[in-house]
Design an enzyme around this catalytic site. Structure first.
Site, PDB file in Angstrom:
ATOM      1  N   TYR A 105     -38.248  26.729 -61.131  1.00  0.00           N
ATOM      2  CA  TYR A 105     -38.085  25.386 -60.560  1.00  0.00           C
ATOM      3  C   TYR A 105     -39.319  24.526 -60.798  1.00  0.00           C
ATOM      4  CZ  TYR A 105     -33.865  27.153 -58.639  1.00  0.00           C
ATOM      5  OH  TYR A 105     -32.610  27.685 -58.555  1.00  0.00           O
TER       6      TYR A 105
ATOM      7  N   ASP B 180     -41.719  31.147 -71.131  1.00  0.00           N
ATOM      8  CA  ASP B 180     -41.187  32.050 -70.098  1.00  0.00           C
ATOM      9  C   ASP B 180     -40.912  33.392 -70.749  1.00  0.00           C
ATOM     10  OD1 ASP B 180     -39.769  31.235 -67.104  1.00  0.00           O
ATOM     11  OD2 ASP B 180     -39.500  33.251 -67.924  1.00  0.00           O
TER      12      ASP B 180
ATOM     13  N   THR C 277     -48.270  29.060 -55.843  1.00  0.00           N
ATOM     14  CA  THR C 277     -48.908  29.110 -54.529  1.00  0.00           C
ATOM     15  C   THR C 277     -49.607  30.452 -54.356  1.00  0.00           C
ATOM     16  OG1 THR C 277     -47.160  27.705 -53.669  1.00  0.00           O
ATOM     17  CG2 THR C 277     -48.483  28.904 -52.046  1.00  0.00           C
TER      18      THR C 277
ATOM     19  N   CYS D 105     -52.290  18.513 -16.977  1.00  0.00           N
ATOM     20  CA  CYS D 105     -50.892  18.342 -17.406  1.00  0.00           C
ATOM     21  C   CYS D 105     -50.391  19.364 -18.416  1.00  0.00           C
ATOM     22  CB  CYS D 105     -50.700  16.950 -17.983  1.00  0.00           C
ATOM     23  SG  CYS D 105     -50.909  15.679 -16.742  1.00  0.00           S
TER      24      CYS D 105
ATOM     25  N   ASN E 183     -47.122  23.954 -45.291  1.00  0.00           N
ATOM     26  CA  ASN E 183     -45.871  24.685 -45.096  1.00  0.00           C
ATOM     27  C   ASN E 183     -45.784  25.287 -43.697  1.00  0.00           C
ATOM     28  OD1 ASN E 183     -44.652  23.971 -47.430  1.00  0.00           O
ATOM     29  ND2 ASN E 183     -45.094  25.860 -48.538  1.00  0.00           N
TER      30      ASN E 183
ATOM     31  N   ARG F  13     -59.386  20.471 -13.164  1.00  0.00           N
ATOM     32  CA  ARG F  13     -58.249  21.386 -13.077  1.00  0.00           C
ATOM     33  C   ARG F  13     -57.905  21.959 -14.452  1.00  0.00           C
ATOM     34  NH1 ARG F  13     -54.156  17.522 -10.082  1.00  0.00           N
ATOM     35  NH2 ARG F  13     -55.389  16.070 -11.317  1.00  0.00           N
TER      36      ARG F  13
HETATM   37  N1  LIG Z   1     -39.565  26.388 -55.736  1.00  0.00           N
HETATM   38  C1  LIG Z   1     -40.215  25.511 -55.000  1.00  0.00           C
HETATM   39  O1  LIG Z   1     -39.625  24.636 -54.362  1.00  0.00           O
HETATM   40  C2  LIG Z   1     -41.709  25.542 -54.952  1.00  0.00           C
HETATM   41  C3  LIG Z   1     -42.396  24.451 -54.420  1.00  0.00           C
HETATM   42  C4  LIG Z   1     -43.785  24.463 -54.394  1.00  0.00           C
HETATM   43  C5  LIG Z   1     -44.463  25.580 -54.876  1.00  0.00           C
HETATM   44  N2  LIG Z   1     -43.768  26.650 -55.372  1.00  0.00           N
HETATM   45  C6  LIG Z   1     -44.546  27.777 -55.883  1.00  0.00           C
HETATM   46  O2  LIG Z   1     -44.571  27.679 -57.306  1.00  0.00           O
HETATM   47  C7  LIG Z   1     -44.495  28.985 -57.905  1.00  0.00           C
HETATM   48  C8  LIG Z   1     -43.284  29.067 -58.818  1.00  0.00           C
HETATM   49  O3  LIG Z   1     -42.122  28.912 -58.021  1.00  0.00           O
HETATM   50  P1  LIG Z   1     -40.676  28.800 -58.675  1.00  0.00           P
HETATM   51  O4  LIG Z   1     -39.719  28.592 -57.552  1.00  0.00           O
HETATM   52  O5  LIG Z   1     -40.705  27.839 -59.794  1.00  0.00           O
HETATM   53  O6  LIG Z   1     -40.507  30.301 -59.256  1.00  0.00           O
HETATM   54  P2  LIG Z   1     -39.304  30.896 -60.110  1.00  0.00           P
HETATM   55  O7  LIG Z   1     -39.141  32.312 -59.676  1.00  0.00           O
HETATM   56  O8  LIG Z   1     -38.119  29.985 -60.079  1.00  0.00           O
HETATM   57  O9  LIG Z   1     -39.857  30.866 -61.606  1.00  0.00           O
HETATM   58  C9  LIG Z   1     -40.904  31.639 -62.061  1.00  0.00           C
HETATM   59  C10 LIG Z   1     -40.718  31.848 -63.562  1.00  0.00           C
HETATM   60  O10 LIG Z   1     -41.865  32.483 -64.088  1.00  0.00           O
HETATM   61  C11 LIG Z   1     -41.440  33.328 -65.140  1.00  0.00           C
HETATM   62  N3  LIG Z   1     -42.510  34.284 -65.490  1.00  0.00           N
HETATM   63  C12 LIG Z   1     -42.895  35.394 -64.828  1.00  0.00           C
HETATM   64  N4  LIG Z   1     -43.929  35.982 -65.487  1.00  0.00           N
HETATM   65  C13 LIG Z   1     -44.192  35.236 -66.568  1.00  0.00           C
HETATM   66  C14 LIG Z   1     -45.139  35.315 -67.638  1.00  0.00           C
HETATM   67  N5  LIG Z   1     -46.025  36.321 -67.701  1.00  0.00           N
HETATM   68  N6  LIG Z   1     -45.126  34.346 -68.570  1.00  0.00           N
HETATM   69  C15 LIG Z   1     -44.247  33.328 -68.504  1.00  0.00           C
HETATM   70  N7  LIG Z   1     -43.312  33.217 -67.541  1.00  0.00           N
HETATM   71  C16 LIG Z   1     -43.283  34.148 -66.578  1.00  0.00           C
HETATM   72  C17 LIG Z   1     -40.172  33.936 -64.608  1.00  0.00           C
HETATM   73  O11 LIG Z   1     -39.370  34.490 -65.642  1.00  0.00           O
HETATM   74  C18 LIG Z   1     -39.524  32.737 -63.935  1.00  0.00           C
HETATM   75  O12 LIG Z   1     -38.677  32.028 -64.823  1.00  0.00           O
HETATM   76  C19 LIG Z   1     -44.470  29.967 -56.739  1.00  0.00           C
HETATM   77  O13 LIG Z   1     -45.777  30.382 -56.473  1.00  0.00           O
HETATM   78  C20 LIG Z   1     -43.935  29.143 -55.583  1.00  0.00           C
HETATM   79  O14 LIG Z   1     -44.369  29.636 -54.340  1.00  0.00           O
HETATM   80  C21 LIG Z   1     -42.413  26.641 -55.434  1.00  0.00           C
END
Ligand SMILES: NC(=O)c1ccc[n+]([C@@H]2O[C@H](COP(=O)([O-])OP(=O)(O)OC[C@H]3O[C@@H](n4cnc5c(N)ncnc54)[C@H](O)[C@@H]3O)[C@@H](O)[C@H]2O)c1
Length: 446
Positions: free
Chosen positions: A15, A35, A133, A277, A223, A340
């Site tokens: 995402y 990816d 994160t 209070c 968060n 108090r």
């Molecule tokens: N989804 C959200 O709404 C959101 C919002 C803010 C922050 N985050 C943070 O952002 C980070 C990513 O979240 P996300 O929801 O996009 O994760 P996700 O699981 O949707 O995507 C992660 C991607 O990384 C790929 N990946 C794993 N190892 C890899 C490598 N060595 N090389 C290349 N690609 C690799 C996976 O195949 C996967 O497609 C997390 O730390 C999450 O906590 C997410």
């Protein structure tokens, strides 16, 4: 390093990565996505969105047609062909609640190897941006060493590392990308911070460039606070429903209060709450809830958490009890003589119980000037403290090894300047002149 980052490698096309790829392309950057899931990189490479997100299919297709997006499974090639690398891989929860750092660590190893090659050929500076994160300390203690070992290069000298948390929400991610509540860039060197800031020049949001530690905690504070808000609203809602009261009307009026409710009020770390209070009304609400067979795990946690603050301070002051503990401020806040449920009264009483020598000054509690109910309260409820009240800060400071400041007033800001280097000041209010205090200084949470 190019003056302006123009080519961005994005590692992880979930995402965050996929949305970042499409949106940074829209801002004019050249994107190379990576990816390990070949399905995702192939989809992006042919102009298809690798994840389902409102508006993403169209934006990816548009930017792919414009020639600004390509993708690969080859991290090495992507890093070599870019000025900046965004780490967007997942950091899922492990069964025990800890973060699974495998993906982030592995991808940093890959980026490090690529950096070793790129920087040895003198192909410019490079900044690695951690958007995943990760907990405070992770970047400095785990990811930078991996990057340095794998590359044989040094952070801050040969390449930069920046923590740039992501605040987008799934479902409105594209809108959130272009109009985020804020952009936070955590960098321990100015050059890298400035370089990454350029990515966001066209984004309409306040920009905060800070250090890596602050940036990492901001994300968790955000968060945690969002979870607090939802749970608070739901517990008030449960209470209202049981009483036949419209919870939405209650919370609408609650939210209209921009002075005390939806505001920075009460959000700075400091000492326990108290007064006539807050503890009383919270106890009454919880008691009424119990009568109605309602449980409020969140609201029920507040008084124990507050008590813990008092106990922690008592423990910190205990070593100084025989050499004197002085209190500047006794009421729960400045400008009142109401004692108090003052948490400082509890601290002073606990120390007295442990045999401490205690002295106190509070400008609103000068016995010779007190009349009426407060004098009666002191003499009947806390005579043991009433006898320790001094008429000015000087005798408190002179005779105490440890001095606790619980009111942020000009009087006390001046008074702490009279301390000696052999004394210690415990600041519960973040005094603005802390750096000028001659005594050893301990800030409560800073
Ligand atoms: N989804 C959200 O709404 C959101 C919002 C803010 C922050 N985050 C943070 O952002 C980070 C990513 O979240 P996300 O929801 O996009 O994760 P996700 O699981 O949707 O995507 C992660 C991607 O990384 C790929 N990946 C794993 N190892 C890899 C490598 N060595 N090389 C290349 N690609 C690799 C996976 O195949 C996967 O497609 C997390 O730390 C999450 O906590 C997410």
């Amino acid at each position: 390093m190019a003056d302006e980052p123009t080519r961005i490698s994005i590692l992880g096309l979930g995402y965050v990565g996929a949305v970042s790829a499409a949106c940074f392309a829209k801002l004019g950057f050249e994107i190379i996505g990576v990816d390990i899931d070949a399905n995702k990189s192939e989809r992006l490479n042919r102009g298809d969105a690798p994840v389902l997100e409102h508006g993403l299919t169209e934006l990816v297709a548009e930017q792919h047609r414009a020639g600004r997006i390509q993708a690969t499974t080859d991290a090495l090639a992507a890093v070599l062909g870019s000025d900046i690398s965004l780490v967007c891989v997942g950091t899922p929860s492990a069964a025990n609640g800890s973060l699974n750092m495998d993906y982030v660590e592995r991808v940093c190893g890959q980026i490090g190897e690529a950096l070793g090659q790129k920087l040895s050929k003198n192909e410019g500076y490079h900044v690695v941006v951690i958007r995943s994160t990760v907990l405070p300390g992770t970047v400095e203690e785990r990811l930078i060493p991996i990057l340095e070992n794998a590359s044989g290069k040094r952070v801050g000298v040969d390449f930069g590392v920046v923590q740039n948390p992501e605040f987008l929400r799934e479902g409105t991610a594209i809108q959130d990308f272009f109009h985020p509540p804020k952009t936070v860039i955590g960098a321990n060197d100015e050059k890298s911070g400035q370089f990454v800031s350029r990515l966001y020049e066209k984004i309409d949001a306040p920009l905060f460039v800070t250090d890596i530690g602050v940036a990492s905690v901001v994300k968790y504070a955000d968060n945690a606070f969002h979870a607090v808000k939802i749970t608070f609203g739901n517990e008030i809602g449960r209470f209202c429903k049981k009483l036949g009261i419209d919870s939405h009307e209650v919370m609408q009026i609650f939210c209209e209060d921009r002075k005390l409710n939806i505001s920075p009020a009460y959000l700075r770390p400091g000492f326990a709450f108290g007064g006539s209070c807050l503890p009383k009304d919270l106890r009454a609400l919880l008691y009424r809830g119990r009568n109605l067979d309602l449980e409020f795990p969140f609201l029920s946690g507040l008084l124990p958490s507050n008590k813990l603050q008092i106990e922690t301070l008592v423990e910190e002051l205990k070593p100084y009890r025989h050499d004197g503990v002085g209190f500047l401020g006794l009421s729960f806040k400045p400008g009142t003589d109401d004692l108090r449920e003052s948490p400082i009264v509890s601290v002073a009483e606990a120390l007295l119980g442990k045999g401490a020598e205690v002295r106190i000054h509070d400008p609103n509690l000068v016995i010779s000037a007190l009349v009426g109910s407060n004098l009666r309260y002191i003499m009947s409820e806390i005579p043991h403290l009433g006898n320790l009240l001094k008429e000015s800060p000087e005798p408190v400071i002179r005779a105490s090894q440890a001095i606790v400041v619980s009111h942020n007033t000009e009087l006390f800001q001046r008074a702490v300047l009279q301390t000696r280097p052999d004394q210690i000041v415990f600041d519960l209010v973040r005094l603005p002149n802390a750096e000028q205090i001659p005594a050893r200084y301990v800030g409560l949470y800073w």
